[in-house]
Design a protein around this motif. Structure first.
Motif, PDB file in Angstrom:
ATOM      1  N   ALA A 288      36.478 -15.745  -9.180  1.00 34.44           N
ATOM      2  CA  ALA A 288      35.584 -15.120  -8.227  1.00 34.44           C
ATOM      3  C   ALA A 288      34.619 -14.427 -10.026  1.00 34.44           C
ATOM      4  CB  ALA A 288      35.013 -14.666  -7.525  1.00 34.44           C
ATOM      5  N   HIS A 289      35.534 -14.794 -10.986  1.00 36.67           N
ATOM      6  CA  HIS A 289      34.928 -14.344 -12.357  1.00 36.67           C
ATOM      7  C   HIS A 289      33.869 -15.698 -13.343  1.00 36.67           C
ATOM      8  CE1 HIS A 289      34.002 -13.296 -16.604  1.00 36.67           C
ATOM      9  NE2 HIS A 289      34.621 -13.969 -16.672  1.00 36.67           N
ATOM     10  N   GLU A 290      34.962 -16.341 -12.416  1.00 39.62           N
ATOM     11  CA  GLU A 290      34.278 -17.620 -13.287  1.00 39.62           C
ATOM     12  C   GLU A 290      33.482 -17.951 -12.293  1.00 39.62           C
ATOM     13  OE1 GLU A 290      35.311 -17.781 -16.151  1.00 39.62           O
ATOM     14  OE2 GLU A 290      36.353 -19.881 -16.423  1.00 39.62           O
ATOM     15  N   LEU A 291      33.022 -17.818 -11.252  1.00 38.76           N
ATOM     16  CA  LEU A 291      32.448 -19.038 -10.257  1.00 38.76           C
ATOM     17  C   LEU A 291      31.053 -18.160 -11.155  1.00 38.76           C
ATOM     18  CD1 LEU A 291      34.410 -18.905  -7.174  1.00 38.76           C
ATOM     19  CD2 LEU A 291      33.067 -21.044  -8.615  1.00 38.76           C
ATOM     20  N   GLU A 292      30.949 -16.525 -10.427  1.00 44.18           N
ATOM     21  CA  GLU A 292      29.893 -15.261 -11.215  1.00 44.18           C
ATOM     22  C   GLU A 292      29.458 -15.961 -12.688  1.00 44.18           C
ATOM     23  OE1 GLU A 292      29.372 -12.549  -9.114  1.00 44.18           O
ATOM     24  OE2 GLU A 292      30.203 -11.949  -7.279  1.00 44.18           O
ATOM     25  N   THR A 293      30.257 -16.310 -13.429  1.00 45.13           N
ATOM     26  CA  THR A 293      29.570 -16.486 -14.662  1.00 45.13           C
ATOM     27  C   THR A 293      28.816 -18.005 -14.358  1.00 45.13           C
ATOM     28  OG1 THR A 293      31.630 -15.024 -15.468  1.00 45.13           O
ATOM     29  CG2 THR A 293      30.716 -16.652 -17.621  1.00 45.13           C
TER      30      THR A 293
END
Ligand code: XUL
Ligand code: CO
Length: 449
Positions: A288-293
């Motif tokens: 999710a971190h990568e997606l939100e970034t």
């Protein structure tokens, strides 16, 4: 008429169309949660999720690993007399599988579809013979191409990289492959074209001119974009970050690194991110971190759906099984406005010892169900309103007055400091982040309460 494609030979003859049977079903060959036509918010499940099957893992990989030979004796490969015949049979099996499963899309590398020839011209000829066939089969099976790509990492000529190779001759051969793969993607109506930098990195700094290699990578990507646009390609270009493996260090390390790279070289108008869950984990990030970034930079594109094994340091490419992870991923994707050209591509492989003919179906059914549940939970987070409402309120001091001025860039540091000094310490900052409260709510949504 059957609602799936079967070629001259039926490869998965014991299996027909996979149906939704609901959570109480004990049929391993049925969906328990993925109900394609079910409306979630404004869209049907299938239009939210846009599932794609990875040609390489599902129809080319044979279970071999660095310690042992093939365990998956694919009938579509062993019954062929020539590599081109094997490729045709493999294609029949692929479209039979994808249409029986009911996935809407697939993704492929040039070399998954067609064998390399003795020269670049022969390789291109092989590819286009198979592309003509794929075009017919896409229609017959009702399957579309999510994205195409070129395999610039398997052949020994790419052992020192492709676009970043220290030898110009290899860079030119990479271009020949990418040009043909772009042409193939356009011919097949592909909605995207992906660059995963397999060996675009280094094994050692001691023999590497890092600046030159990064400049060359950007130059190459720009040329590919210009060529594709000239040919009328309207789809998205994706960069798929991965920190390492097979290189010690890959230039597309993670999403934040790729965003910086794209902006530095002026490529951020055409290129977006294809985020892979297992690669996120290898980079030390949550999926999710990568997606939100990516979404925060306006560069979210597509997803390679899989999972890693947290206690292993390599890309295990397993099928997703965690509702918690897919819920947070789908929440990030819904917040980003959902997929446009992208989708959920199962860049995942069955285990070496999963040798029953039904295992490939069961693995994908599980992955699709896991994302369907994730989508339901994400929608609950949104319609429940508590979590997004909390986040909104958390930043509400920037909605008006001096906070809004700061937000818009209307204050100098001097002015900002004066506001702070005048207000004094008081209770500033001592507001609860309520993490555990929100986590408990998420767990309630997880159980559908
Ligand atoms: C490798 C990987 C690739 C790309 C396509 O780790 O993820 O399969 O998705 O080249
Ligand atoms: Co991938």
């Amino acid at each position: 008429m059957a609602d799936y494609y079967v070629g001259k030979k039926e490869y998965f003859s014991k299996i027909t169309k996979i149906k939704y049977e609901g959570p109480k079903s004990d049929n391993p060959l049925a969906f328990k949660y993925y109900d394609p036509e079910k409306k979630i918010g404004k869209k049907k499940m299938k239009d939210h999720l846009r599932f794609a099957i990875a040609y390489w893992h599902s129809f080319c990989a044979d279970g071999a690993d660095p310690f042992g030979s093939a365990t998956h004796a694919h009938p579509w490969i062993i019954d062929a007399k020539t590599p081109m015949e094997a490729a045709e049979h493999k294609m029949d099996a692929a479209f039979e599988f994808i249409s029986k499963l009911g996935a809407e899309f697939y993704c492929f590398h040039d070399r998954d579809m067609a064998p390399e020839g003795a020269s670049p011209a022969e390789s291109e000829k092989n590819l286009f013979t198979l592309v003509a066939r794929a075009k017919k089969l896409q229609k017959a099976a009702g399957v579309k191409l999510l994205w195409g790509t070129a395999n610039l990492f398997s052949h020994p000529r790419f052992m020192n990289g492709a676009a970043t190779n220290p030898e110009f001759g290899v860079v030119a051969l990479a271009a020949a492959q990418v040009k043909a793969a772009i042409d193939a993607t356009i011919e097949l109506g592909g909605q995207g074209y992906t660059f995963w930098g397999g060996r675009e990195g280094y094994m050692s700094l001691i023999n590497t001119d890092l600046k030159k290699e990064k400049d060359h990578l950007a130059r190459f990507l720009g040329m590919a974009r210009d060529y594709a646009r000239k040919q009328g390609f309207k789809g998205a270009f994706y960069i798929e970050p991965k920190p390492m493996e097979p290189s010690k260090h890959q230039y597309d390390y993670d999403t934040e690194t790729v965003i910086g790279f794209l902006r530095h070289y002026g490529l951020d108008k055409d290129f977006r991110l294809n985020i892979e869950a297992n690669h996120a984990e290898l980079a030390g990030h949550d999926f999710a971190h990568e997606l939100e970034t990516a979404a925060a930079a306006g560069l979210f594109g597509s997803v390679d759906a899989n999972r890693g094994e947290p206690r292993n340091g390599w890309d295990t490419d397993q099928f997703p099984t965690s509702y918690y992870e897919t819920a947070l991923a789908m929440y990030a994707i819904l917040k980003a406005g959902g997929f446009t050209t992208g989708g959920l591509n199962f860049d995942a492989k069955i285990r070496r010892n999963s040798v029953d003919p039904t295992d490939l179906f069961i693995a994908h059914i599980g992955g699709m169900d896991t994302f369907a549940v994730g989508l339901e939970i994400a929608q609950r987070i949104i319609s429940g309103g508590v979590i997004p409402g909390f986040v909104k309120k958390r930043y509400s001091s920037f909605n008006s007055g001096d906070g809004a001025k700061f937000d818009k860039g209307e204050l100098t540091l001097d002015q900002l400091a004066r506001i702070g000094t005048a207000a004094g310490y008081g209770k500033a900052g001592l507001t609860s982040g309520k993490q555990e409260y929100l986590e408990n709510i998420l767990n309630q949504y997880l159980l559908g309460l």
